[in-house]
Write a protein that holds these residues in place. Structure first.
Motif, PDB file in Angstrom:
ATOM      1  N   GLN A  74     -12.132  10.002  46.439  1.00 34.14           N
ATOM      2  CA  GLN A  74     -12.980   8.822  46.456  1.00 34.14           C
ATOM      3  C   GLN A  74     -12.297   7.714  45.654  1.00 34.14           C
ATOM      4  O   GLN A  74     -11.332   7.972  44.931  1.00 34.14           O
ATOM      5  CB  GLN A  74     -14.342   9.154  45.830  1.00 34.14           C
ATOM      6  N   PRO A  75     -12.781   6.487  45.758  1.00 28.57           N
ATOM      7  CA  PRO A  75     -12.186   5.406  44.959  1.00 28.57           C
ATOM      8  C   PRO A  75     -12.215   5.720  43.459  1.00 28.57           C
ATOM      9  O   PRO A  75     -13.033   6.514  42.984  1.00 28.57           O
ATOM     10  CB  PRO A  75     -13.071   4.198  45.277  1.00 28.57           C
ATOM     11  N   ASP A  76     -11.332   5.094  42.723  1.00 29.39           N
ATOM     12  CA  ASP A  76     -11.237   5.226  41.269  1.00 29.39           C
ATOM     13  C   ASP A  76     -10.921   6.644  40.811  1.00 29.39           C
ATOM     14  O   ASP A  76     -11.284   7.038  39.710  1.00 29.39           O
ATOM     15  CB  ASP A  76     -12.513   4.736  40.577  1.00 29.39           C
ATOM     16  N   GLY A  77     -10.265   7.449  41.664  1.00 31.12           N
ATOM     17  CA  GLY A  77      -9.852   8.780  41.271  1.00 31.12           C
ATOM     18  C   GLY A  77     -10.953   9.827  41.266  1.00 31.12           C
ATOM     19  O   GLY A  77     -10.725  10.950  40.831  1.00 31.12           O
ATOM     20  N   ARG A  78     -12.127   9.483  41.751  1.00 33.79           N
ATOM     21  CA  ARG A  78     -13.187  10.486  41.820  1.00 33.79           C
ATOM     22  C   ARG A  78     -12.850  11.517  42.897  1.00 33.79           C
ATOM     23  O   ARG A  78     -12.256  11.200  43.910  1.00 33.79           O
ATOM     24  CB  ARG A  78     -14.541   9.839  42.127  1.00 33.79           C
ATOM     25  N   VAL A  79     -13.241  12.777  42.642  1.00 35.39           N
ATOM     26  CA  VAL A  79     -12.967  13.874  43.573  1.00 35.39           C
ATOM     27  C   VAL A  79     -14.249  14.669  43.777  1.00 35.39           C
ATOM     28  O   VAL A  79     -14.965  14.958  42.824  1.00 35.39           O
ATOM     29  CB  VAL A  79     -11.877  14.825  43.018  1.00 35.39           C
ATOM     30  N   GLU A  80     -14.511  15.008  45.028  1.00 34.82           N
ATOM     31  CA  GLU A  80     -15.577  15.939  45.377  1.00 34.82           C
ATOM     32  C   GLU A  80     -14.897  17.130  46.036  1.00 34.82           C
ATOM     33  O   GLU A  80     -14.007  16.954  46.860  1.00 34.82           O
ATOM     34  CB  GLU A  80     -16.571  15.307  46.351  1.00 34.82           C
ATOM     35  N   ALA A  81     -15.287  18.333  45.659  1.00 35.80           N
ATOM     36  CA  ALA A  81     -14.634  19.520  46.200  1.00 35.80           C
ATOM     37  C   ALA A  81     -15.658  20.467  46.798  1.00 35.80           C
ATOM     38  O   ALA A  81     -16.757  20.628  46.265  1.00 35.80           O
ATOM     39  CB  ALA A  81     -13.847  20.239  45.110  1.00 35.80           C
ATOM     40  N   LEU A  82     -15.272  21.069  47.927  1.00 35.84           N
ATOM     41  CA  LEU A  82     -16.042  22.133  48.558  1.00 35.84           C
ATOM     42  C   LEU A  82     -15.141  23.353  48.560  1.00 35.84           C
ATOM     43  O   LEU A  82     -14.051  23.315  49.134  1.00 35.84           O
ATOM     44  CB  LEU A  82     -16.389  21.751  49.996  1.00 35.84           C
ATOM     45  N   ILE A  83     -15.584  24.436  47.900  1.00 34.22           N
ATOM     46  CA  ILE A  83     -14.752  25.628  47.762  1.00 34.22           C
ATOM     47  C   ILE A  83     -15.591  26.842  48.131  1.00 34.22           C
ATOM     48  O   ILE A  83     -16.671  27.044  47.573  1.00 34.22           O
ATOM     49  CB  ILE A  83     -14.203  25.768  46.327  1.00 34.22           C
ATOM     50  N   THR A  84     -15.086  27.646  49.075  1.00 33.52           N
ATOM     51  CA  THR A  84     -15.821  28.841  49.495  1.00 33.52           C
ATOM     52  C   THR A  84     -14.993  30.089  49.215  1.00 33.52           C
ATOM     53  O   THR A  84     -13.766  30.057  49.209  1.00 33.52           O
ATOM     54  CB  THR A  84     -16.167  28.795  50.995  1.00 33.52           C
ATOM     55  N   GLN A  85     -15.712  31.184  48.994  1.00 34.16           N
ATOM     56  CA  GLN A  85     -15.084  32.461  48.709  1.00 34.16           C
ATOM     57  C   GLN A  85     -15.681  33.528  49.628  1.00 34.16           C
ATOM     58  O   GLN A  85     -16.871  33.473  49.944  1.00 34.16           O
ATOM     59  CB  GLN A  85     -15.322  32.839  47.244  1.00 34.16           C
TER      60      GLN A  85
END
Length: 165
Positions: A73-84
């Motif tokens: 995302q802008p300004d270095g923001r991160v959203e993560a989706l992680i599945t196991q």
């Protein structure tokens, strides 16, 4: 341009780590392989697999496996989706800057038979050229958020080193 803060992560990384948790009988050693890739859009594809290793460094059995996406995302923001495959799906949010991605739990979803996981914190840090450290904190099965895993990985020599151009 949104990928700029994470370009150094691109490629495949391999190395060793140590793990611990109060619900485990003893600390353990593992090997890990992490791959970050992309297709030109502002998403990183994330894949990680690990093997428990014995005192001689030889593999004992497969261990953790996970895959997902980092959405920049802008300004270095991160959203993560992680599945196991153990039935845990994490949604995390954080920030990427100066060679570090720091993610904390936004939400955890569990299948009916998955072990209880309440929160995680993950840090991926480029500590020197060609070296990635990974740290994973975990709150699960009645234990508050605490250190669980740490690994030191080096870039696979067969992968091209990403550039800003």
């Amino acid at each position: 341009p949104l990928l700029t803060p994470v370009l150094g992560l691109l490629g495949t990384w391999r190395g060793t780590g140590r793990g611990e948790y109060p619900t485990l009988a003893e600390d353990f050693a593992y090997e890990q392989e992490v791959t970050f890739s992309h297709d030109g859009r502002p998403f990183l594809r994330y894949e990680s697999r690990a093997w428990l290793v014995g005192p001689d460094g030889g593999p004992l059995r497969p261990s953790a496996r996970e895959s997902g996406w980092f959405r920049l995302q802008p300004d270095g923001r991160v959203e993560a989706l992680i599945t196991q495959p153990t039935g845990v799906a994490e949604i995390a949010a954080g920030h990427a800057a100066d060679g570090t991605v720091d993610l904390a739990t936004h939400e955890v979803a569990l299948t009916p038979t998955a072990k209880q996981v309440d929160a995680t914190r993950r840090r991926y840090t480029l500590t020197e050229p060609g070296t990635l450290t990974c740290a994973h904190d975990l709150a699960a099965v009645g234990v508050e958020l605490r250190h669980h895993l740490s690994a030191r990985l080096t870039r696979d020599g067969h992968q091209p080193v990403p550039t800003d151009g």
